[in-house]
Write a protein that holds these residues in place. Structure first.
Motif, PDB file in Angstrom:
ATOM      1  N   ASP A 184       0.877  -1.226  -0.030  1.00 37.28           N
ATOM      2  CA  ASP A 184      -0.059  -0.013  -0.037  1.00 37.28           C
ATOM      3  C   ASP A 184       0.898   1.347   0.032  1.00 37.28           C
ATOM      4  O   ASP A 184       0.481   2.326  -0.563  1.00 37.28           O
ATOM      5  N   VAL A 185       1.976   1.340   0.516  1.00 34.65           N
ATOM      6  CA  VAL A 185       2.986   2.389   0.658  1.00 34.65           C
ATOM      7  C   VAL A 185       4.269   1.787   0.536  1.00 34.65           C
ATOM      8  O   VAL A 185       4.742   0.763   0.880  1.00 34.65           O
ATOM      9  N   VAL A 186       5.128   2.644  -0.277  1.00 41.38           N
ATOM     10  CA  VAL A 186       6.474   2.352  -0.407  1.00 41.38           C
ATOM     11  C   VAL A 186       7.305   3.729  -0.207  1.00 41.38           C
ATOM     12  O   VAL A 186       6.879   4.759  -0.836  1.00 41.38           O
ATOM     13  N   VAL A 187       8.364   3.481   0.678  1.00 40.84           N
ATOM     14  CA  VAL A 187       9.297   4.627   0.965  1.00 40.84           C
ATOM     15  C   VAL A 187      10.715   4.257   0.713  1.00 40.84           C
ATOM     16  O   VAL A 187      11.086   3.184   0.728  1.00 40.84           O
ATOM     17  N   SER A 188      11.588   5.252   0.552  1.00 38.88           N
ATOM     18  CA  SER A 188      12.920   4.989   0.422  1.00 38.88           C
ATOM     19  C   SER A 188      13.738   6.282   0.646  1.00 38.88           C
ATOM     20  O   SER A 188      13.318   7.431   0.265  1.00 38.88           O
ATOM     21  N   LYS A 236       0.305  -1.192  -4.823  1.00 30.74           N
ATOM     22  CA  LYS A 236      -0.895  -1.629  -5.316  1.00 30.74           C
ATOM     23  C   LYS A 236      -1.781  -0.537  -5.830  1.00 30.74           C
ATOM     24  O   LYS A 236      -1.164   0.705  -5.795  1.00 30.74           O
ATOM     25  N   PRO A 237      -2.689  -0.545  -6.886  1.00 28.90           N
ATOM     26  CA  PRO A 237      -3.384   0.559  -7.545  1.00 28.90           C
ATOM     27  C   PRO A 237      -3.718   1.494  -6.299  1.00 28.90           C
ATOM     28  O   PRO A 237      -4.459   1.024  -5.240  1.00 28.90           O
ATOM     29  N   GLY A 238      -3.576   2.572  -6.426  1.00 30.95           N
ATOM     30  CA  GLY A 238      -3.924   3.637  -5.530  1.00 30.95           C
ATOM     31  C   GLY A 238      -2.895   3.694  -4.414  1.00 30.95           C
ATOM     32  O   GLY A 238      -2.957   4.798  -3.501  1.00 30.95           O
ATOM     33  N   ALA A 262       3.526   7.012 -12.702  1.00 31.70           N
ATOM     34  CA  ALA A 262       2.767   7.822 -11.435  1.00 31.70           C
ATOM     35  C   ALA A 262       1.919   8.790 -11.544  1.00 31.70           C
ATOM     36  O   ALA A 262       2.018   9.577 -12.469  1.00 31.70           O
ATOM     37  N   ALA A 263       0.964   8.961 -10.410  1.00 35.04           N
ATOM     38  CA  ALA A 263      -0.102  10.062 -10.623  1.00 35.04           C
ATOM     39  C   ALA A 263       0.469  10.928  -9.421  1.00 35.04           C
ATOM     40  O   ALA A 263       1.292  10.620  -8.428  1.00 35.04           O
ATOM     41  N   ASP A 264      -0.244  12.342  -9.350  1.00 32.64           N
ATOM     42  CA  ASP A 264      -0.371  13.169  -8.464  1.00 32.64           C
ATOM     43  C   ASP A 264       1.159  13.346  -7.946  1.00 32.64           C
ATOM     44  O   ASP A 264       1.550  13.280  -6.675  1.00 32.64           O
ATOM     45  N   VAL A 265       2.170  13.317  -8.786  1.00 30.78           N
ATOM     46  CA  VAL A 265       3.725  13.558  -8.464  1.00 30.78           C
ATOM     47  C   VAL A 265       3.884  14.978  -8.005  1.00 30.78           C
ATOM     48  O   VAL A 265       3.463  15.935  -8.666  1.00 30.78           O
ATOM     49  N   GLY A 280       3.876  10.566  -4.229  1.00 24.83           N
ATOM     50  CA  GLY A 280       2.699  10.578  -5.423  1.00 24.83           C
ATOM     51  C   GLY A 280       2.083   9.138  -5.205  1.00 24.83           C
ATOM     52  O   GLY A 280       2.206   8.606  -3.951  1.00 24.83           O
ATOM     53  N   ALA A 281       1.471   8.514  -6.139  1.00 25.01           N
ATOM     54  CA  ALA A 281       0.685   7.494  -6.081  1.00 25.01           C
ATOM     55  C   ALA A 281       0.533   6.707  -7.470  1.00 25.01           C
ATOM     56  O   ALA A 281       1.066   7.009  -8.473  1.00 25.01           O
ATOM     57  N   LYS A 282       0.256   5.292  -7.219  1.00 27.71           N
ATOM     58  CA  LYS A 282       0.011   4.450  -8.498  1.00 27.71           C
ATOM     59  C   LYS A 282      -1.385   4.814  -8.947  1.00 27.71           C
ATOM     60  O   LYS A 282      -2.215   4.972  -8.142  1.00 27.71           O
ATOM     61  N   LYS A 283      -1.628   4.835 -10.332  1.00 28.81           N
ATOM     62  CA  LYS A 283      -2.934   5.147 -10.484  1.00 28.81           C
ATOM     63  C   LYS A 283      -4.007   4.170 -10.083  1.00 28.81           C
ATOM     64  O   LYS A 283      -3.716   2.919 -10.302  1.00 28.81           O
ATOM     65  N   PRO A 284      -4.862   4.347  -9.659  1.00 28.11           N
ATOM     66  CA  PRO A 284      -5.985   3.455  -9.481  1.00 28.11           C
ATOM     67  C   PRO A 284      -6.560   2.639 -10.481  1.00 28.11           C
ATOM     68  O   PRO A 284      -6.655   3.231 -11.465  1.00 28.11           O
TER      69      PRO A 284
END
Length: 289
Positions: A184-188, A236-238, A262-265, A280-284
């Motif tokens: 659901d979340v990825v950080v780095s 995951k999507p979203g 990516a979306a909403d970067v 940002g996010a992965k497009k749903p």
């Protein structure tokens, strides 16, 4: 008679100032507190408490190491980050306040009791992952690092924080081998310093921090070229992502994530008003009418 707490602090400040070190007041206080088994309150309310011979000797050792530019975090073996205390050594980056921007962003985007999975690529000491899990009791996480020595530090920190039951730690090369659409979340916080710049850094970083966690290749962007498509693959999507960047890498890193789909970067600034985290996010998934 030996030094009192206030004399020890004054001596420590003067020693570090004479060596030309930045931040001597804070460093001196931290070293005195550790050597004398004292708190900041003790120094204020009981300033004439004497140090034992052993405590005074320990303080002199600490000061000698600091004068040689060994970081305070390495001398003491610990560093505070967000609301947690972490074990650190020269096998991991010392966590810095700038990186707390990632933690803050993830917490803003999630609810306190929300159950979600989080992946930390290049987990190091575990700072980001453990700080988030400490605030999100229903979340579970995976930390990946290429360094077994770094993973050992992260395991120790997870255990001391009582989070070992919600954390898995894996040796790996970024997201290689991880399943698609699994988090659901990825950080780095990847290495992002251009190779030729490393030799110009302060000795505390250049000589004591792991080069593997600093060197971002010729232009500092090598890690992001791999991470952008890989992060989008395992999200995951979203799902949400947040990665730390160098202050001058906003446009380049944003472009890499947009190219990966990516979306909403967007880029978030740190407290010094410098660009610090690209999120940002992965497009749903699209749903039919």
């Amino acid at each position: 008679m030996g030094l009192t707490l206030v004399q020890a602090w004054t001596h420590a400040k003067k020693t570090l100032e004479a060596a030309g070190l930045a931040g001597p007041v804070i460093d001196a206080r931290l070293l005195v507190e550790a050597a004398a088994d004292a708190t900041r309150t003790d120094i204020v309310t009981d300033p004439y408490r004497p140090l034992s011979d052993a405590q005074e000797a320990l303080l002199h050792d600490y000061l000698a190491r600091r004068v040689k530019r060994e970081p305070v975090s390495h001398i003491l073996g610990r560093k505070g980050f967000w609301k947690i205390m972490l074990t650190v050594n020269r096998n991991v980056l010392t966590p810095r306040p700038d990186t707390e921007v990632i933690v803050d962003e993830v917490l803003k985007q999630t609810a306190e009791r929300q159950a979600f999975s989080i992946l930390d690529l290049g987990v190091g000491s575990g700072a980001i992952l453990l700080a988030i899990l400490a605030e999100r009791p229903a979340a579970k996480g995976l930390g990946v690092d290429v360094s077994e020595e770094a993973l050992a530090v992260a395991r120790d920190n997870a255990a001391h924080l009582g989070l070992a039951g919600r954390v898995a730690l894996l040796r790996g090369d970024w997201a290689d081998g991880l399943a698609d659409a699994n988090f659901d979340v990825v950080v780095s916080n990847p290495p992002y310093i251009a190779a030729e710049v490393i030799e110009t850094l302060e000795p505390e970083v250049r000589e004591w921090e792991p080069r593997l966690a600093l060197d971002g290749g010729p232009d500092g962007l090598d890690a992001y070229r791999r991470l952008a498509p890989e992060i989008l693959r395992v999200l995951k999507p979203g799902g949400l992502f947040a990665v730390e960047i160098g202050y001058d890498q906003k446009d380049a890193v944003e472009a890499l994530f947009r190219e990966a789909g990516a979306a909403d970067v967007r880029t978030i600034k740190d407290l010094a008003d410098r660009h610090r985290v690209v999120a940002g996010a992965k497009k749903p998934l699209e749903t039919g009418a």
